[in-house]
Design a protein around this motif. Structure first.
Motif, PDB file in Angstrom:
ATOM      1  N   LEU A  31       0.334  -1.739   0.244  1.00 54.46           N
ATOM      2  CA  LEU A  31      -0.017   0.060   0.215  1.00 54.46           C
ATOM      3  C   LEU A  31       0.584   1.349  -0.104  1.00 54.46           C
ATOM      4  CD1 LEU A  31      -2.675  -1.344   2.238  1.00 54.46           C
ATOM      5  CD2 LEU A  31      -3.031  -1.084   0.105  1.00 54.46           C
ATOM      6  N   LEU A  32       2.272   1.164   1.429  1.00 55.06           N
ATOM      7  CA  LEU A  32       3.666   2.416   0.897  1.00 55.06           C
ATOM      8  C   LEU A  32       3.782   2.637  -0.406  1.00 55.06           C
ATOM      9  CD1 LEU A  32       4.892   2.145   4.422  1.00 55.06           C
ATOM     10  CD2 LEU A  32       2.436   3.429   3.168  1.00 55.06           C
ATOM     11  N   ASP A  33       3.934   1.681  -0.879  1.00 59.43           N
ATOM     12  CA  ASP A  33       4.464   1.589  -2.270  1.00 59.43           C
ATOM     13  C   ASP A  33       2.784   2.672  -3.056  1.00 59.43           C
ATOM     14  OD1 ASP A  33       6.673   0.335  -1.962  1.00 59.43           O
ATOM     15  OD2 ASP A  33       6.105  -1.647  -2.936  1.00 59.43           O
ATOM     16  N   LEU A  34       2.306   2.409  -3.440  1.00 57.49           N
ATOM     17  CA  LEU A  34       1.203   2.570  -4.382  1.00 57.49           C
ATOM     18  C   LEU A  34       0.414   4.269  -3.165  1.00 57.49           C
ATOM     19  CD1 LEU A  34      -1.629  -0.303  -4.128  1.00 57.49           C
ATOM     20  CD2 LEU A  34      -0.072   0.795  -6.418  1.00 57.49           C
ATOM     21  N   SER A  35       0.731   4.304  -2.677  1.00 60.66           N
ATOM     22  CA  SER A  35       0.891   6.042  -1.980  1.00 60.66           C
ATOM     23  C   SER A  35       1.886   6.668  -2.006  1.00 60.66           C
ATOM     24  CB  SER A  35       1.347   6.036  -0.233  1.00 60.66           C
ATOM     25  OG  SER A  35       1.116   7.162   0.288  1.00 60.66           O
ATOM     26  N   HIS A  39       1.761   9.693  -5.158  1.00 62.18           N
ATOM     27  CA  HIS A  39       1.536  10.854  -4.099  1.00 62.18           C
ATOM     28  C   HIS A  39       0.325  10.909  -3.426  1.00 62.18           C
ATOM     29  CE1 HIS A  39       5.755  11.776  -5.630  1.00 62.18           C
ATOM     30  NE2 HIS A  39       5.277  11.423  -7.267  1.00 62.18           N
ATOM     31  N   VAL A  40      -0.008   9.979  -3.741  1.00 59.64           N
ATOM     32  CA  VAL A  40      -1.351  10.261  -2.170  1.00 59.64           C
ATOM     33  C   VAL A  40      -1.394   9.296  -1.386  1.00 59.64           C
ATOM     34  CG1 VAL A  40      -3.387   8.215  -2.512  1.00 59.64           C
ATOM     35  CG2 VAL A  40      -2.681   9.342  -4.702  1.00 59.64           C
ATOM     36  N   PRO A  41      -1.769  10.339  -0.166  1.00 62.47           N
ATOM     37  CA  PRO A  41      -1.721  10.472   0.895  1.00 62.47           C
ATOM     38  C   PRO A  41      -3.083   9.038   1.267  1.00 62.47           C
ATOM     39  CG  PRO A  41      -2.903  12.008   0.802  1.00 62.47           C
ATOM     40  CD  PRO A  41      -2.638  11.938  -0.595  1.00 62.47           C
ATOM     41  N   MET A  42      -2.499   8.331   2.297  1.00 63.42           N
ATOM     42  CA  MET A  42      -3.514   6.868   3.023  1.00 63.42           C
ATOM     43  C   MET A  42      -3.566   7.604   4.828  1.00 63.42           C
ATOM     44  SD  MET A  42      -1.899   4.295   0.691  1.00 63.42           S
ATOM     45  CE  MET A  42      -2.592   3.812  -0.646  1.00 63.42           C
ATOM     46  N   THR A  43      -4.587   6.936   5.241  1.00 60.60           N
ATOM     47  CA  THR A  43      -4.408   6.912   6.648  1.00 60.60           C
ATOM     48  C   THR A  43      -5.118   5.773   6.948  1.00 60.60           C
ATOM     49  OG1 THR A  43      -6.464   8.732   6.362  1.00 60.60           O
ATOM     50  CG2 THR A  43      -6.110   7.634   8.400  1.00 60.60           C
ATOM     51  N   PHE A  44      -3.985   5.272   8.110  1.00 58.85           N
ATOM     52  CA  PHE A  44      -3.954   4.010   8.719  1.00 58.85           C
ATOM     53  C   PHE A  44      -3.844   4.630  10.011  1.00 58.85           C
ATOM     54  CE2 PHE A  44      -1.008   3.768   4.997  1.00 58.85           C
ATOM     55  CZ  PHE A  44      -0.842   2.686   4.872  1.00 58.85           C
ATOM     56  N   PHE A  45      -5.378   3.311  10.495  1.00 54.61           N
ATOM     57  CA  PHE A  45      -5.975   3.544  11.767  1.00 54.61           C
ATOM     58  C   PHE A  45      -5.330   2.641  12.680  1.00 54.61           C
ATOM     59  CE2 PHE A  45      -9.613   5.960   9.699  1.00 54.61           C
ATOM     60  CZ  PHE A  45      -9.411   6.953  10.854  1.00 54.61           C
ATOM     61  N   GLN A  76       6.638   4.801  11.969  1.00 52.30           N
ATOM     62  CA  GLN A  76       7.019   5.255  11.189  1.00 52.30           C
ATOM     63  C   GLN A  76       6.995   5.510   9.477  1.00 52.30           C
ATOM     64  OE1 GLN A  76       7.802   7.518  13.662  1.00 52.30           O
ATOM     65  NE2 GLN A  76       7.526   6.264  15.450  1.00 52.30           N
ATOM     66  N   GLU A  77       7.385   4.534   9.041  1.00 54.37           N
ATOM     67  CA  GLU A  77       7.822   4.844   7.752  1.00 54.37           C
ATOM     68  C   GLU A  77       6.439   5.069   6.918  1.00 54.37           C
ATOM     69  OE1 GLU A  77       8.080   1.283   3.986  1.00 54.37           O
ATOM     70  OE2 GLU A  77       8.938   0.981   6.528  1.00 54.37           O
ATOM     71  N   MET A  78       5.186   5.097   7.578  1.00 55.90           N
ATOM     72  CA  MET A  78       3.382   5.633   7.305  1.00 55.90           C
ATOM     73  C   MET A  78       4.439   7.066   7.381  1.00 55.90           C
ATOM     74  SD  MET A  78       1.500   3.873   9.144  1.00 55.90           S
ATOM     75  CE  MET A  78       1.270   1.643   9.437  1.00 55.90           C
ATOM     76  N   ILE A  79       4.831   7.406   8.094  1.00 58.22           N
ATOM     77  CA  ILE A  79       4.624   9.060   8.790  1.00 58.22           C
ATOM     78  C   ILE A  79       5.775   9.770   7.342  1.00 58.22           C
ATOM     79  CG2 ILE A  79       5.662  10.692  10.252  1.00 58.22           C
ATOM     80  CD1 ILE A  79       3.933   8.931  12.416  1.00 58.22           C
ATOM     81  N   VAL A  80       6.692   9.149   7.207  1.00 55.06           N
ATOM     82  CA  VAL A  80       7.509   9.642   6.438  1.00 55.06           C
ATOM     83  C   VAL A  80       7.055   9.912   4.752  1.00 55.06           C
ATOM     84  CG1 VAL A  80      10.199   9.132   5.124  1.00 55.06           C
ATOM     85  CG2 VAL A  80       9.859   8.624   7.688  1.00 55.06           C
ATOM     86  N   LEU A 132      -0.826   5.794  21.726  1.00 57.95           N
ATOM     87  CA  LEU A 132      -0.331   6.579  20.428  1.00 57.95           C
ATOM     88  C   LEU A 132       0.056   7.437  19.601  1.00 57.95           C
ATOM     89  CD1 LEU A 132      -0.566   5.036  17.201  1.00 57.95           C
ATOM     90  CD2 LEU A 132      -3.115   5.621  17.426  1.00 57.95           C
ATOM     91  N   ASP A 133       0.008   8.361  20.211  1.00 59.28           N
ATOM     92  CA  ASP A 133       0.240   9.576  20.137  1.00 59.28           C
ATOM     93  C   ASP A 133       2.033   9.901  20.479  1.00 59.28           C
ATOM     94  OD1 ASP A 133      -2.378  10.357  20.016  1.00 59.28           O
ATOM     95  OD2 ASP A 133      -2.288  11.440  21.729  1.00 59.28           O
ATOM     96  N   SER A 134       2.424   9.420  21.413  1.00 61.15           N
ATOM     97  CA  SER A 134       3.983   9.431  21.703  1.00 61.15           C
ATOM     98  C   SER A 134       4.666   8.443  21.170  1.00 61.15           C
ATOM     99  CB  SER A 134       4.589   8.677  23.433  1.00 61.15           C
ATOM    100  OG  SER A 134       3.918   7.587  23.567  1.00 61.15           O
ATOM    101  N   ILE A 135       4.388   7.784  20.409  1.00 61.50           N
ATOM    102  CA  ILE A 135       4.597   6.940  19.123  1.00 61.50           C
ATOM    103  C   ILE A 135       4.566   7.644  18.126  1.00 61.50           C
ATOM    104  CG2 ILE A 135       4.496   4.922  17.954  1.00 61.50           C
ATOM    105  CD1 ILE A 135       2.974   3.488  19.745  1.00 61.50           C
ATOM    106  N   ILE A 136       3.923   8.413  17.659  1.00 59.81           N
ATOM    107  CA  ILE A 136       4.093   9.201  16.236  1.00 59.81           C
ATOM    108  C   ILE A 136       3.683  10.289  16.366  1.00 59.81           C
ATOM    109  CG2 ILE A 136       2.776   8.095  15.347  1.00 59.81           C
ATOM    110  CD1 ILE A 136       0.134  10.284  15.716  1.00 59.81           C
ATOM    111  N   GLY A 137       4.575  10.771  18.101  1.00 64.09           N
ATOM    112  CA  GLY A 137       5.327  12.398  17.831  1.00 64.09           C
ATOM    113  C   GLY A 137       4.104  13.685  17.449  1.00 64.09           C
ATOM    114  N   ARG A 138       2.652  13.274  17.932  1.00 66.74           N
ATOM    115  CA  ARG A 138       2.081  14.466  17.273  1.00 66.74           C
ATOM    116  C   ARG A 138      -0.131  13.474  18.240  1.00 66.74           C
ATOM    117  NH1 ARG A 138      -1.976  13.055  14.029  1.00 66.74           N
ATOM    118  NH2 ARG A 138      -0.930  11.719  12.171  1.00 66.74           N
TER     119      ARG A 138
END
Ligand code: ZN
Length: 328
Positions: A31-35, A39-45, A76-80, A132-138
């Protein structure tokens, strides 16, 4: 039109959880390859209860430490990659433990937040969100309930407001299912693509603190499900899920969908991906502002990934692909 491609990042909760590699890492990488390609953002719950359960036991089992590291790295890769990470709560992880070989799920009277006493429920939500907030830093601000079981919302209202969880994407209009551990009823939800609410997810309230971004819904024919089940047998290479676990049971569901028209999600999963273009065209016709698709890495198939690739090639210029972080 805004299109939200959302994925619930989780294992299976039936008699076999499946492996991290097959249910999460491998399909999410696709999925991240497609993103990145489009250049299409995705949301991961992200099913944060799983990560908390891993932390509880990772000192006892080296395999859990490896799973934990892979999952944290992938988030972290999702965020990058420019994707959004938001809050998905499956509280049955509270009662679940790893026995050295597999996760022993306890979902009975523990699958929904509503199954817990008020104090316990509040503790779970606070801990899960802050982890989750602490893992993603926001700070996360968008919620999707595990198994769509967000009702009754008045149990969550005050705490969600305090924690500034202001967006929800759990409702799919006209959907309902009441069996086994599942309980949701969205038959009275507004058939809008965005609305405000306060103490009930199905009642619009213009002055409400919360905004619902409903998951798209579509009326599937019994024939659709006959095809879905038959194709899986005829051509498993294309239609077998990448995830290697077993779903929690949904009593009566299979019979119901094979014999009746049923409202279900607009989804990127498996054979459901065959309806993505049609659902998008209907949304254009209705002049919708938003369209939310739900998917799961674990339920990706070779077929669904191919279709998602084609879908993105076709609609990348016609739709604005977005996520909740961008949208706020
Ligand atoms: Zn889930």
């Amino acid at each position: 039109m805004n299109v939200f491609l959302t994925f619930d990042y989780e294992l299976f909760f039936g008699s076999a959880s499946g492996t991290v590699q097959k249910c999460l890492i491998e399909p999410t990488n696709r999925l991240l390859d497609l993103s990145r390609k489009y250049h299409v953002p995705m949301t991961f719950f992200v099913d944060i209860g799983y990560i908390i359960a891993l932390e509880r036991q990772l000192n006892d089992f080296s395999i859990l430490k490896m799973d934990y590291d892979m999952v944290i790295d992938q988030i972290q890769e999702m965020i990058v990659a420019g994707c959004d990470v938001q809050l998905h709560i499956h509280p049955h992880w509270e009662k679940t433990h790893f026995d050295g070989e597999k996760w022993q799920f306890v979902t009975k009277n523990a699958y929904k937040l509503a199954d817990f006493e008020a104090e316990e429920r509040e503790r779970i939500i606070r801990i899960y969100k802050s982890k989750l907030d602490s893992i993603i830093g926001r700070k996360t601000h968008t919620f999707r309930a595990g198994g769509w079981c967000i009702q009754p919302f008045n149990q969550l209202e005050k705490l969600f407001q305090e924690l500034e969880i202001k967006y929800d994407s759990s409702v799919f209009p006209r959907g309902h299912f009441e069996a086994g551990e599942y309980s949701f009823d969205f038959r009275n939800a507004p058939t809008k693509d965005q609305y405000r609410f306060q103490n009930d997810v199905c009642t619009e309230n213009e002055n409400g603190f919360f905004t619902e971004f409903p998951i798209g819904s579509y009326r599937y024919s019994p024939l659709f499900y006959w095809r879905l089940y038959i194709l899986g047998r005829l051509n498993p290479a294309a239609h077998k899920m990448i995830g290697d676990g077993i779903f929690m049971s949904q009593p009566g569901r299979k019979k119901q969908v094979l014999t009746h028209f049923t409202w279900n999600h607009a989804s990127t999963d498996g054979y459901y991906a065959s309806k993505m273009a049609k659902i998008t065209e209907i949304a254009f016709k209705k002049r919708q502002q938003n369209l939310v698709f739900i998917g799961h890495p674990k339920s990706c198939t070779q077929y669904s990934l191919n279709l998602l690739n084609r879908y993105l090639a076709k609609y990348n210029s016609r739709c604005k692909f977005t996520h909740f972080q961008l949208n706020s």
